[in-house]
Structures are given as C-alpha cells and as structure tokens.
Scaffold this motif. Structure first.
Motif, PDB file in Angstrom:
ATOM      1  N   HIS A   1       0.868  -1.182   0.000  1.00  0.00           N
ATOM      2  CA  HIS A   1       0.000   0.000   0.000  1.00  0.00           C
ATOM      3  C   HIS A   1       0.898   1.223   0.000  1.00  0.00           C
ATOM      4  CE1 HIS A   1      -2.828  -2.917   2.090  1.00  0.00           C
ATOM      5  NE2 HIS A   1      -3.595  -2.438   1.109  1.00  0.00           N
ATOM      6  N   GLY A   2       0.419   2.294  -0.557  1.00  0.00           N
ATOM      7  CA  GLY A   2       1.222   3.512  -0.568  1.00  0.00           C
ATOM      8  C   GLY A   2       1.596   3.959   0.829  1.00  0.00           C
ATOM      9  N   GLU A   3       0.643   3.846   1.759  1.00  0.00           N
ATOM     10  CA  GLU A   3       0.910   4.286   3.124  1.00  0.00           C
ATOM     11  C   GLU A   3       1.785   3.300   3.901  1.00  0.00           C
ATOM     12  OE1 GLU A   3      -3.214   2.327   3.085  1.00  0.00           O
ATOM     13  OE2 GLU A   3      -1.975   3.637   1.790  1.00  0.00           O
ATOM     14  N   CYS A   4       1.973   2.099   3.336  1.00  0.00           N
ATOM     15  CA  CYS A   4       2.805   1.084   4.006  1.00  0.00           C
ATOM     16  C   CYS A   4       4.233   1.038   3.447  1.00  0.00           C
ATOM     17  CB  CYS A   4       2.180  -0.297   3.862  1.00  0.00           C
ATOM     18  SG  CYS A   4       0.601  -0.493   4.720  1.00  0.00           S
ATOM     19  N   PHE A   5       4.508   1.797   2.381  1.00  0.00           N
ATOM     20  CA  PHE A   5       5.821   1.748   1.745  1.00  0.00           C
ATOM     21  C   PHE A   5       6.771   2.686   2.497  1.00  0.00           C
ATOM     22  CE2 PHE A   5       8.724   2.582  -1.959  1.00  0.00           C
ATOM     23  CZ  PHE A   5       9.156   1.279  -2.098  1.00  0.00           C
ATOM     24  N   ASN A   6       7.209   2.200   3.671  1.00  0.00           N
ATOM     25  CA  ASN A   6       8.017   2.992   4.588  1.00  0.00           C
ATOM     26  C   ASN A   6       9.323   2.259   4.921  1.00  0.00           C
ATOM     27  OD1 ASN A   6       5.854   4.844   4.794  1.00  0.00           O
ATOM     28  ND2 ASN A   6       4.906   3.572   6.402  1.00  0.00           N
ATOM     29  N   CYS A   7      10.309   3.024   5.356  1.00  0.00           N
ATOM     30  CA  CYS A   7      11.579   2.443   5.796  1.00  0.00           C
ATOM     31  C   CYS A   7      11.332   1.516   6.987  1.00  0.00           C
ATOM     32  CB  CYS A   7      12.557   3.559   6.179  1.00  0.00           C
ATOM     33  SG  CYS A   7      14.112   2.961   6.866  1.00  0.00           S
ATOM     34  N   ALA A   8      11.852   0.314   6.917  1.00  0.00           N
ATOM     35  CA  ALA A   8      11.620  -0.664   7.977  1.00  0.00           C
ATOM     36  C   ALA A   8      12.264  -0.266   9.298  1.00  0.00           C
ATOM     37  CB  ALA A   8      12.145  -2.037   7.544  1.00  0.00           C
ATOM     38  N   LYS A   9      13.217   0.698   9.249  1.00  0.00           N
ATOM     39  CA  LYS A   9      13.928   1.078  10.474  1.00  0.00           C
ATOM     40  C   LYS A   9      13.418   2.392  11.056  1.00  0.00           C
ATOM     41  CE  LYS A   9      18.597   1.351  12.406  1.00  0.00           C
ATOM     42  NZ  LYS A   9      20.061   1.224  12.104  1.00  0.00           N
ATOM     43  N   CYS A  10      13.333   3.454  10.216  1.00  0.00           N
ATOM     44  CA  CYS A  10      12.917   4.764  10.744  1.00  0.00           C
ATOM     45  C   CYS A  10      11.472   5.108  10.421  1.00  0.00           C
ATOM     46  CB  CYS A  10      13.837   5.859  10.220  1.00  0.00           C
ATOM     47  SG  CYS A  10      13.670   6.159   8.424  1.00  0.00           S
ATOM     48  N   SER A  11      10.814   4.280   9.609  1.00  0.00           N
ATOM     49  CA  SER A  11       9.389   4.420   9.256  1.00  0.00           C
ATOM     50  C   SER A  11       9.063   5.614   8.369  1.00  0.00           C
ATOM     51  CB  SER A  11       8.515   4.478  10.523  1.00  0.00           C
ATOM     52  OG  SER A  11       8.669   3.284  11.279  1.00  0.00           O
ATOM     53  N   GLU A  12      10.066   6.294   7.825  1.00  0.00           N
ATOM     54  CA  GLU A  12       9.784   7.394   6.897  1.00  0.00           C
ATOM     55  C   GLU A  12       9.271   6.829   5.570  1.00  0.00           C
ATOM     56  OE1 GLU A  12      12.828  10.188   6.248  1.00  0.00           O
ATOM     57  OE2 GLU A  12      13.049  10.745   8.365  1.00  0.00           O
ATOM     58  N   SER A  13       8.353   7.586   4.952  1.00  0.00           N
ATOM     59  CA  SER A  13       7.789   7.142   3.676  1.00  0.00           C
ATOM     60  C   SER A  13       8.869   7.135   2.601  1.00  0.00           C
ATOM     61  CB  SER A  13       6.642   8.059   3.257  1.00  0.00           C
ATOM     62  OG  SER A  13       6.179   7.698   1.970  1.00  0.00           O
ATOM     63  N   LEU A  14       8.828   6.091   1.779  1.00  0.00           N
ATOM     64  CA  LEU A  14       9.782   5.964   0.684  1.00  0.00           C
ATOM     65  C   LEU A  14       9.132   6.196  -0.672  1.00  0.00           C
ATOM     66  CD1 LEU A  14      11.774   2.826   1.928  1.00  0.00           C
ATOM     67  CD2 LEU A  14      12.410   5.232   2.147  1.00  0.00           C
ATOM     68  N   VAL A  15       7.878   6.641  -0.650  1.00  0.00           N
ATOM     69  CA  VAL A  15       7.165   6.880  -1.913  1.00  0.00           C
ATOM     70  C   VAL A  15       7.858   8.015  -2.668  1.00  0.00           C
ATOM     71  CG1 VAL A  15       4.988   7.567  -2.976  1.00  0.00           C
ATOM     72  CG2 VAL A  15       4.984   6.087  -0.957  1.00  0.00           C
ATOM     73  N   GLY A  16       8.312   7.720  -3.879  1.00  0.00           N
ATOM     74  CA  GLY A  16       8.983   8.721  -4.709  1.00  0.00           C
ATOM     75  C   GLY A  16      10.444   8.926  -4.355  1.00  0.00           C
ATOM     76  N   ARG A  17      10.977   8.107  -3.464  1.00  0.00           N
ATOM     77  CA  ARG A  17      12.375   8.254  -3.050  1.00  0.00           C
ATOM     78  C   ARG A  17      13.152   6.983  -3.391  1.00  0.00           C
ATOM     79  NH1 ARG A  17      12.296   9.726   3.167  1.00  0.00           N
ATOM     80  NH2 ARG A  17      14.553   9.612   2.785  1.00  0.00           N
ATOM     81  N   GLU A  18      14.504   7.130  -3.447  1.00  0.00           N
ATOM     82  CA  GLU A  18      15.336   5.960  -3.646  1.00  0.00           C
ATOM     83  C   GLU A  18      15.358   5.136  -2.366  1.00  0.00           C
ATOM     84  OE1 GLU A  18      19.160   7.232  -4.917  1.00  0.00           O
ATOM     85  OE2 GLU A  18      18.470   7.863  -6.916  1.00  0.00           O
ATOM     86  N   PHE A  19      15.531   3.846  -2.488  1.00  0.00           N
ATOM     87  CA  PHE A  19      15.538   2.973  -1.318  1.00  0.00           C
ATOM     88  C   PHE A  19      16.487   1.808  -1.562  1.00  0.00           C
ATOM     89  CE2 PHE A  19      12.207   1.553  -4.129  1.00  0.00           C
ATOM     90  CZ  PHE A  19      12.362   0.168  -4.165  1.00  0.00           C
ATOM     91  N   LEU A  20      16.783   1.109  -0.476  1.00  0.00           N
ATOM     92  CA  LEU A  20      17.625  -0.080  -0.522  1.00  0.00           C
ATOM     93  C   LEU A  20      16.832  -1.258   0.005  1.00  0.00           C
ATOM     94  CD1 LEU A  20      20.894   1.449   1.035  1.00  0.00           C
ATOM     95  CD2 LEU A  20      20.410   1.104  -1.403  1.00  0.00           C
ATOM     96  N   THR A  21      17.176  -2.467  -0.407  1.00  0.00           N
ATOM     97  CA  THR A  21      16.495  -3.661   0.095  1.00  0.00           C
ATOM     98  C   THR A  21      17.483  -4.513   0.874  1.00  0.00           C
ATOM     99  OG1 THR A  21      16.993  -4.913  -1.931  1.00  0.00           O
ATOM    100  CG2 THR A  21      14.898  -3.686  -1.865  1.00  0.00           C
ATOM    101  N   ARG A  22      17.001  -5.100   1.922  1.00  0.00           N
ATOM    102  CA  ARG A  22      17.792  -6.038   2.707  1.00  0.00           C
ATOM    103  C   ARG A  22      16.881  -7.190   3.081  1.00  0.00           C
ATOM    104  NH1 ARG A  22      20.657  -3.500   7.675  1.00  0.00           N
ATOM    105  NH2 ARG A  22      21.883  -2.548   5.976  1.00  0.00           N
ATOM    106  N   GLN A  23      17.113  -8.325   2.436  1.00  0.00           N
ATOM    107  CA  GLN A  23      16.211  -9.468   2.562  1.00  0.00           C
ATOM    108  C   GLN A  23      14.802  -9.022   2.162  1.00  0.00           C
ATOM    109  OE1 GLN A  23      16.806 -11.030   6.539  1.00  0.00           O
ATOM    110  NE2 GLN A  23      18.860 -11.823   6.023  1.00  0.00           N
TER     111      GLN A  23
END
Length: 279
Positions: free
Chosen positions: A246-268
């Motif tokens: 969900h758009g509202e669930c696409f957040n950083c797993a550690k700091c919970s900031e939204s990643l919508v429209g931003r670059e991100f990294l994956t770990r497992q």
C-alpha cells in the motif's frame, strides 16, 4: 273546431260558426283560450296561440319557428339536440363547444361515440392504437414513450433494453455498467452473488466482485501489513520485483519514513532509506 251550438265558457259569446278550443270538456273562443291558457315561448316570450304548434322540453315551451340552436340558429324540430345550462344546442355545436378533443388527431369526440381515456387525455377508439403495429390498445397493458403509446410486445422489441446477463427485457429498475444494461438482480458478485448496485465492487476479466470476495480470492497482499491491496477509489500501491505495498505502508523498515517517490535499498524482505541502509 267550429260549433253552432255552444257558447264560450269564459266570455259567454256564441261560438256558432266560430273556431273554438276545448279544455276539460269546456269550450272557449280562440281569444279567450289564448289569453287564459297559451304558454309563453322561451325564445320570443310571446304566447303560443292555439293555432300554432307548441313544442315543449322539460316543462318549457317554444313556437315551432323559435325552436332553434342557440349558437348556429338552425332549427331543432325533429332533430337531435343537447342542453347545456338550459341552452339548447344542435349536436354539432354542442360537440364543438363542450365535447372532448382526441389527443391523437385533435378532432372532436362526438357524443355517443366510444371514448378511451388514459393519463387525463381522451382518444377516439380508432386512434387509441399501438404506434408501431397499429392494433387497438383498448384495455391492454401499454407503455408510453415520447407521448406515443405502444403495446408491450412492440415496445420490448423496438425500444426496451435487454439485460447483458440474462438477455431478458429490462422494464424498470435497471443499472448500467461499462455501457451495458443490467437488471439490478442480475448485477451481482461473480462469487457470492450479492447485488452490487448499491455497494463498492471491483471488476476483473469481465466479471465483477464485491470487495470481500475480490480481496479473498484475487487481491495481492501488502508486504508490510499483509492486508489485500484492492486499489479501491484509485488508491496507489507500489510494486517492486515480487512484492507489493500500500502507498501508506511503503516505509523504511527502520525509521518508518515514507519511501514513496524516493530511492531505497532492500535487505532481505525489508526496504530501507539510504540513511538507514548505509548505517
């Protein structure tokens, strides 16, 4: 009548060689009879003398020459006539003035002819027909469209919508979806068969589903909250490789900031913002 034997019952003058009139077995000379018993004419108000023809109608009297239509003045002697507010009219004038006009042809419906009435208007029996097959409608069921009447079979064949599901005629209460008409009772969830006309639904591969059934059988699950992603109302979702959020669930797993429209990294199975992923 003439007599050589009696006297006038009123003036006692001899009736010998004179015309006279009888009333209750008494003889009267013409002047006495007219003054005592002649009826006044409704039209000219003069007495109708005994040597004139007295025409009567409902206790009223006319000279033969005065018994005429009040509108066109044609004689009504030995002709059909009608009375309106104590005024005598020939049938033609009465019809023009007071009879109903046919809704279809706008001509007068003559007194004594059969009249059909529908929705406050009147028709000649011969005009009250189906506009397509021209068969009399009489008391048959009918349907009105653009001020014209149709028998049910003709209306269904030429104007009615047919349900996309059952192919039968929709007479009332239909719904439209994707430019196709449906009966309300036919527009149902493809799984549980509940009616969809008054609730939110989702379509997939030409079938429609209630939200519950679509979520249960077809919706993808959010990688974060594990709930179905239905995209109802145009809600956004994010997809990456084999995962969706969900758009509202696409957040950083550690700091919970939204990643919508931003670059991100994956770990497992986690997604991280650059700051948390680089720490």
């Amino acid at each position: 009548m003439t007599s050589s034997h009696t006297d006038c019952h009123f003036c006692l003058q001899s009736l010998r060689g004179r015309k006279y009139a009888l009333r209750e077995e008494n003889a009267y000379c013409v002047p006495c009879y007219d003054s005592l018993y002649a009826n006044p004419c409704e039209e000219c108000k003069q007495p109708i003398e005994c040597n004139s023809k007295d025409l009567s109608y409902k206790g009223r009297h006319w000279h033969e020459g005065c018994f005429r239509c009040a509108k066109c003045s044609r004689s009504l002697v030995e002709k059909p006539f009608a009375a309106k507010d104590e005024v005598l009219l020939c049938t033609e004038c009465y019809s023009d003035e007071y009879s109903s006009k046919c809704f279809h042809c706008q001509k007068t419906i003559m007194p004594g002819s059969r009249k059909m009435e529908f929705k406050g208007s009147s028709w000649h029996e011969s005009c009250f027909v189906c506009q397509y097959c021209r068969q009399p409608l009489g008391t048959k069921p009918l349907i009105t469209k653009d001020n014209e009447n149709y028998c049910v079979p003709c209306f269904e064949n030429h104007f009615a919508h047919h349900c996309y599901a059952c192919k039968k005629v929709i007479t009332s209460g239909g719904v439209t979806y994707h430019d196709q008409p449906w009966h309300k009772e036919c527009f149902v969830c493809a799984v549980c068969k509940t009616q969809l006309s008054r609730q939110r639904f989702i379509s997939k591969d030409e079938y429609s589903y209630c939200v519950e059934c679509f979520s249960k059988f077809y919706a993808k699950k959010c990688a974060a909250c594990k709930k179905p992603i239905t995209a109802l109302g145009g809600a956004k979702y994010i997809s990456f490789e084999e995962h969706q959020w969900h758009g509202e669930c696409f957040n950083c797993a550690k700091c919970s900031e939204s990643l919508v429209g931003r670059e991100f990294l994956t770990r497992q199975d986690d997604i991280l913002c650059h700051k948390c992923g680089s720490a």
